[in-house]
Write an enzyme that holds these catalytic residues in place. Structure first.
Site, PDB file in Angstrom:
ATOM      1  N   GLU A 271      36.995  28.948  47.223  1.00  0.00           N
ATOM      2  CA  GLU A 271      37.192  30.390  47.383  1.00  0.00           C
ATOM      3  C   GLU A 271      37.283  31.074  46.025  1.00  0.00           C
ATOM      4  OE1 GLU A 271      40.412  33.593  49.242  1.00  0.00           O
ATOM      5  OE2 GLU A 271      40.800  31.447  49.365  1.00  0.00           O
TER       6      GLU A 271
ATOM      7  N   GLU B  11      38.685  40.075  53.137  1.00  0.00           N
ATOM      8  CA  GLU B  11      38.306  38.705  53.464  1.00  0.00           C
ATOM      9  C   GLU B  11      36.847  38.771  53.899  1.00  0.00           C
ATOM     10  OE1 GLU B  11      40.162  36.080  53.086  1.00  0.00           O
ATOM     11  OE2 GLU B  11      42.259  36.736  53.145  1.00  0.00           O
TER      12      GLU B  11
END
Length: 300
Positions: A127, A264
């Site tokens: 990530e 997100e």
């Protein structure tokens, strides 16, 4: 004009020849007089005489604009004078500093870990690597619009920064807007993006009351433009299809004094979302969507 035929044989002495000449003079003299009047009017204007604005050459000349005026005019869409802070979530080397990132910091509502390692795809694409790449692309797009852009971290720190410092960076910069970039780590089959908005918090060192409304507007614009640019759907597991979620447990939002949201961009643990998140072409679309939402907010 031609004269021929019987008129030359007429017994009357030349009167027919003078009649056309008189007619010509009757036409030419008024025309010459009109021409003289026009010339006099124009000359009077050139000499500063009293004339109408339409007759004055100065009235029809283009206005003079100084170079300073042109330089000071902002082009349409310019973000000159705007400050944007981009927060690439997590840090690639956080995992080497577990003691530091597990240290608790005050977020107003309670105390929480300084930071986390973030998640990754099943194939190991981190990530933190995703967020930094999108942040770089987004910075380029916003700087082209004239904005001043700052990053909370640029891969140049051993860990962090902690969530309270991330908020403080935006506050100190007096940012007009802050976006924190992330990708989720939910279960397979849970897909889509969502934008996290700050809830109303007035507790301890946290006070979001002044930023709740502008942050909601920023988040709504980013969510809309992100979906359009990436051609992806809002989250099917958070936000009830709106692509928006409000939270009061995130230090990066609780401690912000300026409009701020999290995004997100997708779920790294879902294979279909992961295929998008690991695509450079798609990450460019993601940056484009976030940029367009921020530009719309900053210009609005």
């Amino acid at each position: 004009m031609s004269y021929a035929g019987p008129e030359f044989d007429s017994p009357q002495p030349r009167r027919p020849r003078r009649r056309p000449l008189a007619l010509a003079l009757a036409v030419l003299v008024p025309g010459a007089l009109l021409g003289w009047l026009v010339y006099a009017g124009v000359s009077g204007a050139a000499d500063g005489g009293a004339t109408t604005a339409a007759a004055s050459p100065r009235a029809s000349a283009p206005p003079t604009v100084s170079s300073t005026t042109i330089e000071d005019k902002k082009p349409l869409g310019s973000l000159r004078g705007k400050v944007v802070v981009i927060d690439p979530g997590h840090n690639l080397t956080n995992f080497r500093h577990t003691a530091e990132i597990n240290r608790k910091v005050d977020i107003g509502t309670n105390r929480k870990e300084c930071d986390t390692t973030g998640t990754s795809t099943n194939a190991g694409y981190a990530e933190a690597k995703f967020t930094l790449d999108v942040a770089h692309r987004l910075r380029t797009l916003l700087e082209r619009q004239g904005a001043t852009v700052k990053l909370t971290q640029d891969g140049n720190r051993p860990y962090g920064p902690c969530v309270d410092e991330r908020a403080r960076i935006g506050n100190t910069a007096h940012a007009d807007a802050v976006v924190s970039i992330h990708a989720d780590g939910a279960s397979a089959g849970q897909r889509g993006y969502h934008v996290i908005l700050p809830g109303r918090v007035h507790q301890g060192i946290a006070d979001t009351r002044r930023i709740v409304a502008p942050s909601a507007e920023l988040g709504e614009r980013i969510a809309h433009d992100f979906g359009r640019a990436t051609r992806t759907a809002p989250s099917n597991y958070i936000g009830h299809g709106t692509g928006l979620d409000t939270r009061t447990d995130l230090g990066g939002l609780n401690l912000s004094k300026v409009p701020k949201v999290f995004i997100e961009c997708g779920n790294m643990r879902d294979s279909k979302d992961a295929a998008l998140l690991t695509s450079g072409a798609w990450r460019q679309k993601a940056a484009q969507g976030i940029s367009e939402g921020m530009v719309s907010f900053l210009r609005g």
